[in-house]
Design a protein around this motif. Structure first.
Motif, PDB file in Angstrom:
ATOM      1  N   GLY A 256       0.820  -1.205  -0.005  1.00 37.78           N
ATOM      2  CA  GLY A 256       0.009  -0.118  -0.137  1.00 37.78           C
ATOM      3  C   GLY A 256       0.914   1.133  -0.079  1.00 37.78           C
ATOM      4  N   MET A 257       0.332   2.101  -0.262  1.00 39.30           N
ATOM      5  CA  MET A 257       0.859   3.542  -0.384  1.00 39.30           C
ATOM      6  C   MET A 257      -0.164   4.770  -0.106  1.00 39.30           C
ATOM      7  N   PHE A 258      -0.242   4.774   1.366  1.00 33.40           N
ATOM      8  CA  PHE A 258      -1.426   5.664   1.736  1.00 33.40           C
ATOM      9  C   PHE A 258      -1.102   6.939   2.679  1.00 33.40           C
ATOM     10  N   ASP A 269      14.194   2.315   6.148  1.00 31.69           N
ATOM     11  CA  ASP A 269      14.244   1.952   7.582  1.00 31.69           C
ATOM     12  C   ASP A 269      14.028   0.257   7.698  1.00 31.69           C
ATOM     13  N   THR A 270      13.114  -0.154   6.818  1.00 25.43           N
ATOM     14  CA  THR A 270      12.328  -1.152   7.061  1.00 25.43           C
ATOM     15  C   THR A 270      12.375  -2.405   6.267  1.00 25.43           C
ATOM     16  N   LEU A 271      12.095  -1.970   4.840  1.00 24.93           N
ATOM     17  CA  LEU A 271      11.715  -3.035   4.104  1.00 24.93           C
ATOM     18  C   LEU A 271      13.080  -3.592   3.108  1.00 24.93           C
ATOM     19  N   ASP A 272      12.728  -4.870   2.463  1.00 27.48           N
ATOM     20  CA  ASP A 272      13.497  -5.356   1.452  1.00 27.48           C
ATOM     21  C   ASP A 272      13.040  -4.927  -0.076  1.00 27.48           C
ATOM     22  N   VAL A 273      11.752  -4.813  -0.056  1.00 28.04           N
ATOM     23  CA  VAL A 273      11.194  -4.503  -1.251  1.00 28.04           C
ATOM     24  C   VAL A 273       9.897  -3.803  -0.928  1.00 28.04           C
ATOM     25  N   PHE A 274       9.238  -2.862  -1.806  1.00 29.11           N
ATOM     26  CA  PHE A 274       8.135  -2.203  -1.751  1.00 29.11           C
ATOM     27  C   PHE A 274       6.957  -3.095  -2.237  1.00 29.11           C
ATOM     28  N   ALA A 275       5.774  -3.134  -1.756  1.00 33.61           N
ATOM     29  CA  ALA A 275       4.810  -3.726  -2.473  1.00 33.61           C
ATOM     30  C   ALA A 275       3.526  -2.703  -2.403  1.00 33.61           C
ATOM     31  N   TYR A 276       2.824  -2.816  -3.595  1.00 28.68           N
ATOM     32  CA  TYR A 276       1.901  -1.937  -4.030  1.00 28.68           C
ATOM     33  C   TYR A 276       0.442  -2.470  -4.246  1.00 28.68           C
ATOM     34  N   ASP A 277      -0.733  -1.944  -4.129  1.00 30.49           N
ATOM     35  CA  ASP A 277      -1.916  -2.500  -4.190  1.00 30.49           C
ATOM     36  C   ASP A 277      -2.518  -1.803  -5.372  1.00 30.49           C
ATOM     37  N   MET A 316       0.873  -6.567  -4.569  1.00 30.02           N
ATOM     38  CA  MET A 316       0.480  -7.605  -3.791  1.00 30.02           C
ATOM     39  C   MET A 316      -0.973  -7.703  -3.837  1.00 30.02           C
ATOM     40  N   GLU A 317      -1.674  -6.833  -4.558  1.00 33.55           N
ATOM     41  CA  GLU A 317      -3.038  -6.969  -4.825  1.00 33.55           C
ATOM     42  C   GLU A 317      -3.192  -6.248  -6.074  1.00 33.55           C
ATOM     43  N   GLN A 318      -3.691  -6.993  -7.023  1.00 34.89           N
ATOM     44  CA  GLN A 318      -3.992  -6.461  -8.503  1.00 34.89           C
ATOM     45  C   GLN A 318      -5.520  -6.894  -8.541  1.00 34.89           C
ATOM     46  N   VAL A 354       3.241 -10.226  -9.265  1.00 33.35           N
ATOM     47  CA  VAL A 354       1.998  -9.686  -9.211  1.00 33.35           C
ATOM     48  C   VAL A 354       1.106 -10.722  -8.652  1.00 33.35           C
ATOM     49  N   LEU A 355       0.341 -10.383  -7.584  1.00 23.12           N
ATOM     50  CA  LEU A 355      -0.712 -11.309  -7.065  1.00 23.12           C
ATOM     51  C   LEU A 355      -2.087 -10.644  -6.893  1.00 23.12           C
ATOM     52  N   TYR A 356      -3.063 -11.522  -7.455  1.00 21.43           N
ATOM     53  CA  TYR A 356      -4.283 -11.012  -7.637  1.00 21.43           C
ATOM     54  C   TYR A 356      -5.177 -11.049  -6.214  1.00 21.43           C
ATOM     55  N   PHE A 357      -6.071  -9.932  -6.330  1.00 21.84           N
ATOM     56  CA  PHE A 357      -6.789 -10.069  -5.109  1.00 21.84           C
ATOM     57  C   PHE A 357      -8.367 -10.332  -5.637  1.00 21.84           C
ATOM     58  N   ARG A 358      -8.897 -11.562  -5.325  1.00 23.30           N
ATOM     59  CA  ARG A 358      -8.622 -12.381  -4.349  1.00 23.30           C
ATOM     60  C   ARG A 358      -8.738 -13.870  -5.271  1.00 23.30           C
ATOM     61  N   TRP A 359      -8.293 -15.006  -4.585  1.00 21.48           N
ATOM     62  CA  TRP A 359      -8.560 -16.179  -5.350  1.00 21.48           C
ATOM     63  C   TRP A 359     -10.041 -16.384  -5.516  1.00 21.48           C
TER      64      TRP A 359
END
Length: 687
Positions: A256-258, A269-277, A316-318, A354-359
């Protein structure tokens, strides 16, 4: 900065996958679900972000059986698993026993248990309980061969991005004491002498609270947003540190990017990679304002911001179906081909997973109308068929795209301080959305790839000089250090374009006692001699451009005066009391050029400046593209391999003229001469 990174998140193939909730389905469905995923070409699932009460059904008692069985089965079926820390939805036993963990509105009204994200980041007991569940999960799954990474929480600052619990007020005082050191310094930074707001004891200091005019101290409000961001980052960081210690061979992300969150700092500071929805169909209910909205194509602007956080990232959520809660967010179904288009839109802009939301669409709860790939009946449908097509394509060509990065010579500049200050300050905040929309539309329709670039204290000249042109629409807050960086960029040959209301505030949000645009005045060769909002009953002025173009300004007027021999007027106002006064000035400095435009940017104004600067599409020598087709280019370092991705957002066919023979890697089809792109069609071309 992170001192120890987890395992690299990349794999040898492009990973396509889906979000899955085994706790919501009978276990006899699991194997069939995982087998069907594999048949579609999926190889990764995300699980457990809402499952705290499954792992800890009562305080201090932990159970792992359900997810052990699900994850073991997924692994047996050849799926990788992204685990989540389930802290986004604290269980009922927790909020009942420890109500101090609940968030509150600005007026002090406490949110109650239910829905999600009803907690605050600063409750000591909540942090303690979060640490315990994260530790338990990390220790339990650290050696599982199927678990490759972790998602921290879920969509930080989604739904609510303001925090006014008692714990937050207390933490804000500590944060301010660390930032300012003394009440005297705080009072000065907040301009507390105005309206007799001066504080004489730290106990008097709070986050903003309701006022008679519903207008808080603007400098206090700006610091409040910075505090909200730091609180969220601290919350993510303490979870990340546990995961790095306990599960060092698994990578860490969050999605997310909120609002009110410096995602760039969180990444550092925190992550290895960023994920966006990525949910492009939000454009059907939140279209960009103005003429000719881009609709789902505008989601490329959001993806460009995610790309600035992490050049290659995870979606993380497509979006996979129509979106809607039982009470809001009503979206139409994606038309055949749109889900595929949106998938490649994400890939075009830097997604390497890419991961779809949801199954399968939920049969209970608030999101029963937020559809996934499968419908309730679990039978084949067109979305499943489309996902299978995408899975087959990426199995063949996805590996070639891995590690390539988006290429752009133009960037739209943003920064968090102006973003947050502009939420309250209507004299500059609303202008930015207008102008970014105007510029993005113009760049897209001219087929000129563009980045979003956030200016930060760590931004270097090298970060900027890779761009031929920078657009910084309305940076009201302009630190001296940023002004100097922009001057160096121009002196080294860059082109900078600024809009009205630039450069008149310092980092506290207080106004410089200098002529506008403050520390940018010398660079631009102008001063603002007068200014006005365009009132609701007033007509925006006509602007006469050199060469005969008569365009209309928008929203605001800075009336300019040239102060440098190196500056020349390119356009003047043609109406109202300031007719004949400069509206656009070009100033040369060193090897480069700075433009100051006295209004908000429309698509037409941006198009005129694109022409003024001779910008052309990188596809110009091999294809003629219609307006509805987006061009994105990804390449390896050193440009050894370069891929052009063409995406038709039109609901009708569009013709593309190829001047030389190209091959679409998705279909292994030769493209030459006039080629008809179907609605929502995508080409991936090696160039």
């Amino acid at each position: 900065m992170v001192t120890h990174k987890g395992k690299d998140w990349r794999t040898e193939q492009f990973r396509l996958g889906v979000c899955y909730y085994p706790e919501q389905w009978p276990d006899h469905l699991w194997k069939d679900d995982f087998c069907r995923m594999k048949e579609l070409g999926f190889s990764v699932v995300r699980v457990a972000e809402f499952a705290w009460s499954i792992f800890e059904p009562e305080e201090g008692r932990f159970e792992f059986d359900l997810f052990d069985r699900a994850i073991d089965l997924a692994h047996q079926c050849g799926m990788l698993v992204i685990m989540s820390t389930p802290t986004t939805t604290p269980p009922a036993w927790l909020t009942a026993k420890y109500p101090e963990v609940l968030n509150a509105k600005q007026d002090g009204t406490v949110y109650q248990h239910g829905q999600r994200r009803h907690f605050n980041y600063n409750s000591p007991i909540y942090l303690e309980l979060c640490a315990r569940i994260v530790t338990q999960l990390a220790e339990h799954y650290k050696d599982h061969p199927g678990v490759v990474g972790w998602q921290i929480d879920n969509e930080l600052n989604c739904e609510v991005n303001t925090f006014y619990s008692k714990a937050d007020h207390a933490a804000f005082r500590v944060w301010l004491q660390d930032k300012y050191g003394s009440l005297q310094a705080l009072n000065q930074a907040w301009g507390a002498v105005f309206w007799n707001q001066t504080y004489s004891d730290w106990s008097q200091v709070h986050l903003t609270r309701p006022t008679p005019t519903n207008s808080p101290n603007p400098h206090q409000a700006l610091d409040e947003k910075r505090f909200f961001s730091d609180s969220a980052i601290s919350y993510a960081k303490f979870q990340s540190e546990i995961l790095r210690e306990k599960a060092a061979n698994q990578w860490v992300t969050t999605n997310g990017m909120f609002g009110h969150l410096d995602s760039h700092q969180m990444m550092d500071d925190t992550l290895d990679v960023f994920a966006y929805d990525s949910y492009p169909n939000f454009s059907t209910i939140l279209p960009d304002k103005g003429d000719r909205p881009l609709l789902d194509r505008k989601w490329s602007l959001n993806l460009s911001a995610a790309r600035d956080v992490s050049p290659n990232f995870i979606v993380m959520e497509q979006q996979a179906g129509p979106g809607g809660w039982v009470n809001r967010i009503e979206m139409p179904s994606p038309k055949p081909g749109q889900m595929r288009l949106w998938t490649y839109q994400s890939i075009a802009h830097g997604a390497d997973m890419v991961l779809y939301f949801r199954w399968r669409t939920a049969t209970m709860g608030t999101e029963i109308y937020w559809h996934g790939l499968n419908d309730y009946h679990n039978r084949p449908n067109r979305r499943i068929e489309e996902a299978g097509r995408i899975g087959g394509e990426l199995k063949r060509i996805g590996g070639q795209l891995l590690g390539t990065t988006y290429q752009a010579e133009v960037a739209i500049l943003k920064d968090y301080d102006n973003e947050w200050d502009g939420e309250l300050d209507v004299w500059h905040g609303p202008l930015t959305g207008k102008s970014i929309s105007g510029w993005f539309k113009a760049l897209q329709r001219h087929h000129i790839p563009a980045d979003t670039k956030y200016l930060r204290s760590s931004t270097t000249l090298e970060d900027l000089t890779k761009y031929q042109l920078l657009v910084y629409p309305h940076p009201a807050i302009m630190p001296e250090s940023t002004a100097e960086l922009l001057k160096s960029y121009v002196e080294n040959g860059g082109t900078l374009i600024l809009g009205c209301r630039s450069g008149y505030k310092d980092t506290t949000g207080q106004c410089y006692m200098q002529p506008f645009p403050g520390p940018l005045a010398d660079l631009c060769g102008i001063e603002v001699e007068d200014f006005t909002l365009i009132g609701p009953l007033q007509q925006a002025p006509d602007i006469q451009w050199e060469g005969g173009n008569l365009l209309q300004g928008d929203a605001f007027v800075d009336i300019l005066r040239v102060t440098s021999d190196n500056a020349e007027v390119l356009a003047s106002y043609a109406s109202d009391y300031y007719a004949g006064k400069p509206a656009l000035v070009r100033s040369t400095r060193g090897k480069g050029t700075a433009y100051y435009y006295g209004s908000a940017f429309t698509e037409e104004a941006a198009g005129a400046l694109i022409a003024e600067n001779g910008l052309v599409s990188p596809a110009a020598n091999w294809a003629e593209l219609p307006e509805d087709v987006e061009l994105a280019i990804r390449s390896h370092d050193g440009m050894q391999k370069c891929f052009a991705i063409l995406m038709n957002y039109a609901h009708e066919e569009r013709g593309v003229t190829f001047f030389s023979r190209k091959r679409d890697l998705l279909t292994d089809t030769v493209l030459h001469g006039i080629v008809t792109m179907k609605p929502f069609e995508v080409y991936v071309i090696e160039i």
